[in-house]
Motif scaffolding. Structure first.
Motif, PDB file in Angstrom:
ATOM      1  N   GLU A 189       0.821  -1.207   0.000  1.00 30.18           N
ATOM      2  CA  GLU A 189       0.000   0.000   0.000  1.00 30.18           C
ATOM      3  C   GLU A 189       0.852   1.252   0.000  1.00 30.18           C
ATOM      4  O   GLU A 189       2.057   1.208   0.234  1.00 30.18           O
ATOM      5  N   ASP A 190       0.183   2.393  -0.218  1.00 29.83           N
ATOM      6  CA  ASP A 190       0.877   3.676  -0.335  1.00 29.83           C
ATOM      7  C   ASP A 190       1.805   3.951   0.837  1.00 29.83           C
ATOM      8  O   ASP A 190       1.370   4.183   1.945  1.00 29.83           O
ATOM      9  N   LYS A 191       3.090   3.915   0.547  1.00 30.86           N
ATOM     10  CA  LYS A 191       4.101   4.171   1.574  1.00 30.86           C
ATOM     11  C   LYS A 191       4.410   5.655   1.627  1.00 30.86           C
ATOM     12  O   LYS A 191       4.267   6.355   0.643  1.00 30.86           O
ATOM     13  N   ILE A 192       4.891   6.097   2.800  1.00 30.97           N
ATOM     14  CA  ILE A 192       5.370   7.458   2.918  1.00 30.97           C
ATOM     15  C   ILE A 192       6.842   7.386   3.296  1.00 30.97           C
ATOM     16  O   ILE A 192       7.192   6.754   4.290  1.00 30.97           O
ATOM     17  N   LEU A 193       7.670   7.986   2.478  1.00 32.65           N
ATOM     18  CA  LEU A 193       9.106   7.965   2.762  1.00 32.65           C
ATOM     19  C   LEU A 193       9.505   9.295   3.388  1.00 32.65           C
ATOM     20  O   LEU A 193       9.240  10.360   2.828  1.00 32.65           O
ATOM     21  N   ILE A 194      10.117   9.225   4.576  1.00 32.33           N
ATOM     22  CA  ILE A 194      10.568  10.431   5.266  1.00 32.33           C
ATOM     23  C   ILE A 194      12.043  10.215   5.593  1.00 32.33           C
ATOM     24  O   ILE A 194      12.370   9.435   6.480  1.00 32.33           O
ATOM     25  N   GLY A 195      12.912  10.859   4.831  1.00 30.82           N
ATOM     26  CA  GLY A 195      14.343  10.607   4.987  1.00 30.82           C
ATOM     27  C   GLY A 195      14.607   9.138   4.709  1.00 30.82           C
ATOM     28  O   GLY A 195      14.216   8.619   3.667  1.00 30.82           O
ATOM     29  N   THR A 196      15.215   8.454   5.686  1.00 33.32           N
ATOM     30  CA  THR A 196      15.497   7.028   5.494  1.00 33.32           C
ATOM     31  C   THR A 196      14.382   6.158   6.097  1.00 33.32           C
ATOM     32  O   THR A 196      14.472   4.937   6.091  1.00 33.32           O
ATOM     33  N   ASP A 197      13.344   6.784   6.642  1.00 33.32           N
ATOM     34  CA  ASP A 197      12.244   6.046   7.279  1.00 33.32           C
ATOM     35  C   ASP A 197      11.096   5.807   6.302  1.00 33.32           C
ATOM     36  O   ASP A 197      10.765   6.674   5.495  1.00 33.32           O
ATOM     37  N   THR A 198      10.502   4.595   6.411  1.00 25.93           N
ATOM     38  CA  THR A 198       9.319   4.278   5.606  1.00 25.93           C
ATOM     39  C   THR A 198       8.129   4.098   6.538  1.00 25.93           C
ATOM     40  O   THR A 198       8.201   3.331   7.499  1.00 25.93           O
ATOM     41  N   PHE A 199       7.058   4.796   6.245  1.00 27.14           N
ATOM     42  CA  PHE A 199       5.818   4.646   7.017  1.00 27.14           C
ATOM     43  C   PHE A 199       4.771   3.970   6.135  1.00 27.14           C
ATOM     44  O   PHE A 199       4.642   4.299   4.951  1.00 27.14           O
ATOM     45  N   ILE A 200       4.037   3.023   6.720  1.00 23.43           N
ATOM     46  CA  ILE A 200       3.014   2.291   5.972  1.00 23.43           C
ATOM     47  C   ILE A 200       1.658   2.453   6.667  1.00 23.43           C
ATOM     48  O   ILE A 200       1.603   2.726   7.871  1.00 23.43           O
ATOM     49  N   PRO A 201       0.552   2.287   5.922  1.00 27.15           N
ATOM     50  CA  PRO A 201      -0.771   2.521   6.519  1.00 27.15           C
ATOM     51  C   PRO A 201      -1.054   1.564   7.674  1.00 27.15           C
ATOM     52  O   PRO A 201      -0.741   0.378   7.588  1.00 27.15           O
ATOM     53  N   LEU A 202      -1.628   2.081   8.740  1.00 27.33           N
ATOM     54  CA  LEU A 202      -2.009   1.247   9.881  1.00 27.33           C
ATOM     55  C   LEU A 202      -3.521   1.306  10.119  1.00 27.33           C
ATOM     56  O   LEU A 202      -4.168   0.279  10.245  1.00 27.33           O
ATOM     57  N   ILE A 203      -4.076   2.522  10.155  1.00 31.15           N
ATOM     58  CA  ILE A 203      -5.521   2.657  10.345  1.00 31.15           C
ATOM     59  C   ILE A 203      -6.048   3.663   9.322  1.00 31.15           C
ATOM     60  O   ILE A 203      -5.595   4.812   9.269  1.00 31.15           O
ATOM     61  N   LYS A 204      -6.981   3.195   8.494  1.00 35.37           N
ATOM     62  CA  LYS A 204      -7.494   4.014   7.397  1.00 35.37           C
ATOM     63  C   LYS A 204      -8.491   5.063   7.892  1.00 35.37           C
ATOM     64  O   LYS A 204      -9.173   4.866   8.895  1.00 35.37           O
ATOM     65  N   GLU A 205      -8.584   6.120   7.114  1.00 35.08           N
ATOM     66  CA  GLU A 205      -9.495   7.230   7.415  1.00 35.08           C
ATOM     67  C   GLU A 205     -10.907   6.742   7.768  1.00 35.08           C
ATOM     68  O   GLU A 205     -11.488   7.175   8.768  1.00 35.08           O
TER      69      GLU A 205
ATOM     70  N   TYR B 269       3.233  16.181   9.317  1.00 35.20           N
ATOM     71  CA  TYR B 269       2.382  15.008   8.976  1.00 35.20           C
ATOM     72  C   TYR B 269       1.105  14.898   9.802  1.00 35.20           C
ATOM     73  O   TYR B 269       0.399  13.908   9.726  1.00 35.20           O
ATOM     74  N   ARG B 270       0.779  15.935  10.582  1.00 34.79           N
ATOM     75  CA  ARG B 270      -0.468  15.909  11.351  1.00 34.79           C
ATOM     76  C   ARG B 270      -1.675  15.921  10.414  1.00 34.79           C
ATOM     77  O   ARG B 270      -2.766  15.512  10.784  1.00 34.79           O
ATOM     78  N   ASN B 271      -1.490  16.421   9.209  1.00 34.52           N
ATOM     79  CA  ASN B 271      -2.604  16.606   8.272  1.00 34.52           C
ATOM     80  C   ASN B 271      -2.952  15.348   7.476  1.00 34.52           C
ATOM     81  O   ASN B 271      -3.914  15.355   6.705  1.00 34.52           O
ATOM     82  N   LEU B 272      -2.216  14.245   7.668  1.00 37.27           N
ATOM     83  CA  LEU B 272      -2.577  13.001   6.970  1.00 37.27           C
ATOM     84  C   LEU B 272      -3.923  12.505   7.493  1.00 37.27           C
ATOM     85  O   LEU B 272      -4.168  12.548   8.692  1.00 37.27           O
ATOM     86  N   LYS B 273      -4.764  11.999   6.577  1.00 38.47           N
ATOM     87  CA  LYS B 273      -6.119  11.590   6.986  1.00 38.47           C
ATOM     88  C   LYS B 273      -6.126  10.228   7.659  1.00 38.47           C
ATOM     89  O   LYS B 273      -7.031   9.912   8.421  1.00 38.47           O
ATOM     90  N   SER B 274      -5.131   9.383   7.342  1.00 40.11           N
ATOM     91  CA  SER B 274      -5.026   8.052   7.947  1.00 40.11           C
ATOM     92  C   SER B 274      -3.837   8.031   8.897  1.00 40.11           C
ATOM     93  O   SER B 274      -3.045   8.974   8.929  1.00 40.11           O
ATOM     94  N   ILE B 275      -3.709   6.936   9.644  1.00 39.62           N
ATOM     95  CA  ILE B 275      -2.570   6.789  10.551  1.00 39.62           C
ATOM     96  C   ILE B 275      -1.572   5.812   9.932  1.00 39.62           C
ATOM     97  O   ILE B 275      -1.959   4.743   9.443  1.00 39.62           O
ATOM     98  N   TYR B 276      -0.306   6.204   9.951  1.00 37.71           N
ATOM     99  CA  TYR B 276       0.771   5.416   9.357  1.00 37.71           C
ATOM    100  C   TYR B 276       1.753   5.013  10.436  1.00 37.71           C
ATOM    101  O   TYR B 276       1.971   5.743  11.391  1.00 37.71           O
ATOM    102  N   VAL B 277       2.376   3.837  10.256  1.00 35.80           N
ATOM    103  CA  VAL B 277       3.318   3.328  11.253  1.00 35.80           C
ATOM    104  C   VAL B 277       4.706   3.178  10.631  1.00 35.80           C
ATOM    105  O   VAL B 277       4.826   2.834   9.448  1.00 35.80           O
ATOM    106  N   LEU B 278       5.703   3.414  11.443  1.00 33.59           N
ATOM    107  CA  LEU B 278       7.090   3.270  11.011  1.00 33.59           C
ATOM    108  C   LEU B 278       7.373   1.790  10.776  1.00 33.59           C
ATOM    109  O   LEU B 278       7.149   0.963  11.654  1.00 33.59           O
ATOM    110  N   SER B 279       7.832   1.455   9.578  1.00 29.11           N
ATOM    111  CA  SER B 279       8.119   0.053   9.294  1.00 29.11           C
ATOM    112  C   SER B 279       9.622  -0.171   9.337  1.00 29.11           C
ATOM    113  O   SER B 279      10.389   0.631   8.796  1.00 29.11           O
TER     114      SER B 279
END
Ligand code: IMP
Ligand code: MG
Length: 194
Positions: free
Chosen positions: A16-32, A183-193
């Motif tokens: 699913e749609d990943k968010i890359l922040i520097g060397t960190d990858t965040f993946i969806p945990l709880i959808k909007e 990243y407070r404005n993201l509609k879903s919650i993402y977790v550091l993978s």
């Protein structure tokens, strides 16, 4: 209350749609949609539990602002709103272990039914700090609502009366939760993978 288990592997598997922040990858945990659904359920329950009362919802800034606003839109009884501003994380991914008060309450909590609204309870230090701050002012009642709880991280004895989701002890962002204020404005919650 919903327990979020095995979501992380599933999310990786689905690519699913990943968010890359520097060397960190965040993946969806709880959808909007899940957040909205759970918030409706909590609002309904709170409206029943506080029927014929006028509770004061006290949001803990900054993280709880989105949850508080969605929650009270689903509350069907009279209520009031106020805010605290605390800081414990600084700009990092782990708590500093100290809580600073950055903005005090403006309402009088004495004799009132207080519902503290948090984005996430991690160690429970912030909640303990708030309880100890409010209790001497003798509210009629004091309860806690938190969208997220990391049960395996709890170090302080706090009772959370309304829980949105129990999540693993991993760093999350979105829907009010920040990483270095972003990243407070993201509609879903993402977790550091990892
Ligand atoms: P506690 O005092 O250890 O319970 O931490 C609570 C506060 O730390 C929350 O109100 C959040 O602002 C912040 N926090 C805890 N876990 C996370 C996280 O995974 N992402 C972002 N902020 C968090
Ligand atoms: Mg918070």
């Amino acid at each position: 209350m919903l327990e979020i288990k095995n979501r992380i592997q599933a999310s990786i598997a689905l690519g699913e749609d990943k968010i890359l922040i520097g060397t960190d990858t965040f993946i969806p945990l709880i959808k909007e949609e899940e957040i909205q659904q759970r918030t409706r359920e909590l609002g309904k329950q709170i409206s029943i539990d506080y029927a014929s009362k006028t509770p004061v919802f006290i949001g803990v800034l900054n993280g709880a602002f989105l949850f508080l606003s969605d929650l009270i839109k689903n509350v069907t009884i009279d209520c009031e709103v106020d805010f605290f501003k605390l800081s414990s994380y600084g700009d990092g991914k782990i708590t500093s272990g100290r809580v600073k008060m950055l903005k005090e309450l403006s309402c009088n909590v004495s004799g009132r039914n207080i519902l503290i609204v948090e984005d996430i309870v991690d160690s429970g230090l912030s909640m303990k700090f708030i309880e100890e701050l409010i209790a001497p002012h003798k509210p009629a009642s004091m309860k806690i609502a938190s969208l997220l709880v990391k049960p395996n991280s709890l170090k302080y004895n706090v009772k959370i009366d309304y829980i949105g989701f129990k999540i693993p002890s991993k760093f999350v962002i979105g829907y009010g939760l920040d990483y270095a204020q972003k990243y407070r404005n993201l509609k879903s919650i993402y977790v550091l993978s990892e």
